[in-house]
Design an enzyme around this catalytic site. Structure first.
Site, PDB file in Angstrom:
ATOM      1  N   THR A  36      42.496  36.765  33.281  1.00  0.00           N
ATOM      2  CA  THR A  36      43.734  37.431  33.745  1.00  0.00           C
ATOM      3  C   THR A  36      44.029  38.847  33.616  1.00  0.00           C
ATOM      4  O   THR A  36      44.825  39.296  34.231  1.00  0.00           O
ATOM      5  CB  THR A  36      44.906  36.633  33.320  1.00  0.00           C
ATOM      6  OG1 THR A  36      44.827  36.636  31.556  1.00  0.00           O
ATOM      7  CG2 THR A  36      45.127  35.052  33.502  1.00  0.00           C
ATOM      8  N   ASP A  37      43.212  39.511  32.470  1.00  0.00           N
ATOM      9  CA  ASP A  37      43.426  40.954  32.266  1.00  0.00           C
ATOM     10  C   ASP A  37      43.019  41.776  33.491  1.00  0.00           C
ATOM     11  O   ASP A  37      44.128  42.606  33.554  1.00  0.00           O
ATOM     12  CB  ASP A  37      42.303  41.163  31.039  1.00  0.00           C
ATOM     13  CG  ASP A  37      42.715  40.604  29.739  1.00  0.00           C
ATOM     14  OD1 ASP A  37      43.823  40.014  29.654  1.00  0.00           O
ATOM     15  OD2 ASP A  37      41.979  41.030  28.895  1.00  0.00           O
ATOM     16  N   SER A  78      37.013  39.272  31.925  1.00  0.00           N
ATOM     17  CA  SER A  78      37.286  40.092  33.046  1.00  0.00           C
ATOM     18  C   SER A  78      37.460  41.544  32.560  1.00  0.00           C
ATOM     19  O   SER A  78      37.342  42.474  33.554  1.00  0.00           O
ATOM     20  CB  SER A  78      38.826  39.704  33.684  1.00  0.00           C
ATOM     21  OG  SER A  78      39.703  39.831  32.558  1.00  0.00           O
ATOM     22  N   THR A  97      39.058  33.419  30.710  1.00  0.00           N
ATOM     23  CA  THR A  97      39.547  32.341  29.843  1.00  0.00           C
ATOM     24  C   THR A  97      39.470  31.120  30.533  1.00  0.00           C
ATOM     25  O   THR A  97      39.330  29.873  29.791  1.00  0.00           O
ATOM     26  CB  THR A  97      41.159  32.713  29.692  1.00  0.00           C
ATOM     27  OG1 THR A  97      41.164  34.170  29.054  1.00  0.00           O
ATOM     28  CG2 THR A  97      41.716  31.655  28.693  1.00  0.00           C
TER      29      THR A  97
END
Length: 324
Positions: free
Chosen positions: A91-92, A58, A15
């Site tokens: 971030t996942d 990710s 992101t």
């Protein structure tokens, strides 16, 4: 004597490196590392070098990618002028990458920071710029050297072992439940108030084996466990309830898996608290341990999985001590 005045940014996408497509939705990883730095107009007191390793969301990162990232981190850390490394990604799976690096790298004189963003860089109030600036600041500081891999997010510094993604979209997306942050970034100040005891480093092999995570719920069928074993998993992590318990119907197939030489690790699905053998009933942690299951102790299932994969891939004995 060479001055440690260089920070190396290794960009993986996510992101934080997004651009919009024709639908208005974000394309994660569309920006290279250099484009990301230019877009965010990141400035630093020291020298910053940029390497674009991947341009992926990710969810598309693989264990092979993690091994490649580890090799690159080792190479860069050997340079005497490098004070620290920053890995930027989605971030996942950010906590997974951070913990893998913390597990497999024993960097004593080089800081290693992982960061990302909850909002795309072109959105109002985006955290992309602040998080990346703070991460570079921490990576260039003497305070972060030898602290293990840390996650810098929302002006907080977290240990890779304890950090969790706690919100799908809010800017305070990461926290360390029950532990709290190691420190903070306040303007130009980097402060680490304490450090957590780190587990021993595991040197992985050339390829990480398949290890499955099995979620536990009320009356969950053991068929998933049986199917995982039958289809060739080389290890199992049970995302158990409470202090580490599973349905009684899981005990027989669990014993069968262990008798076949498949290591089984038990973690808790709660946000905080160690598992412990404090109950005695069918499906209890005590019964699982008596069959040969290992305890993840303080690690959640995703991190326990990575640690088991690293141990299985190398020459590390698969025993309780690797989760100490």
């Amino acid at each position: 004597m060479t001055m440690k005045n260089t920070v190396v940014l290794i960009s993986l996408g996510g992101t934080i490196a997004s651009l919009p497509d024709s639908s208005g939705r974000a394309v994660a990883g569309a920006l290279s590392g250099k484009e990301l730095m230019d877009t965010l107009k990141i400035e630093s007191d020291g020298q910053v070098e940029v390497i674009t390793l991947f341009q992926k969301p990710s969810n598309a990162l693989t264990t092979s990618d993690l091994l490649q990232l580890r090799t690159l981190c080792l190479e860069q850390a050997e340079r005497p002028e490098v004070a620290g490394l920053v890995v930027s990604q989605g971030t996942d799976t950010l906590e997974d990458t951070a913990y893998f690096l913390d597990t497999t790298l024993a960097l004593t004189d080089t800081a290693l920071v992982v960061t990302g963003a909850q909002r795309v860089p072109y959105a109002p109030g985006s955290d992309a710029g602040p998080n990346l600036r703070d991460a570079i600041k921490v990576a260039g500081s003497t305070e972060a050297r030898g602290a293990g891999t840390v996650v810098v997010f929302n002006e907080e510094i977290h240990s890779a072992a304890s950090v969790r993604k706690v919100s799908s979209y809010q800017l305070n997306g990461f926290a360390s439940p029950g532990v709290g942050p190691l420190g903070f970034v306040d303007g130009d100040e980097v402060r680490l108030n304490h450090r957590l005891q780190r587990s021993s480093t595991i040197v992985p092999g050339e390829q990480l084996p398949r290890v499955d995570i099995l979620p536990v719920a009320i009356d969950a069928s053991p068929a998933l466990l049986e199917a995982s074993v039958a289809s060739g998993t080389q290890g199992l992590v049970l995302d158990a309830i409470g202090r580490g318990h599973i349905p009684p119907s899981w005990i027989e197939p669990l014993g069968n898996a262990i008798s076949r030489g498949i290591p089984v690790v038990v973690a808790s699905s709660t946000h905080w608290g160690r598992i412990a053998e404090v109950y005695e009933y069918p499906g209890s942690l005590a019964e699982q341990v008596s069959l040969g299951a290992l305890k993840a102790n303080h690690l959640n299932a995703r991190k326990a999985r990575l640690r088991l994969m690293c141990a299985l891939s190398g020459n590390t004995p698969i025993e309780q001590s690797i989760f100490a």
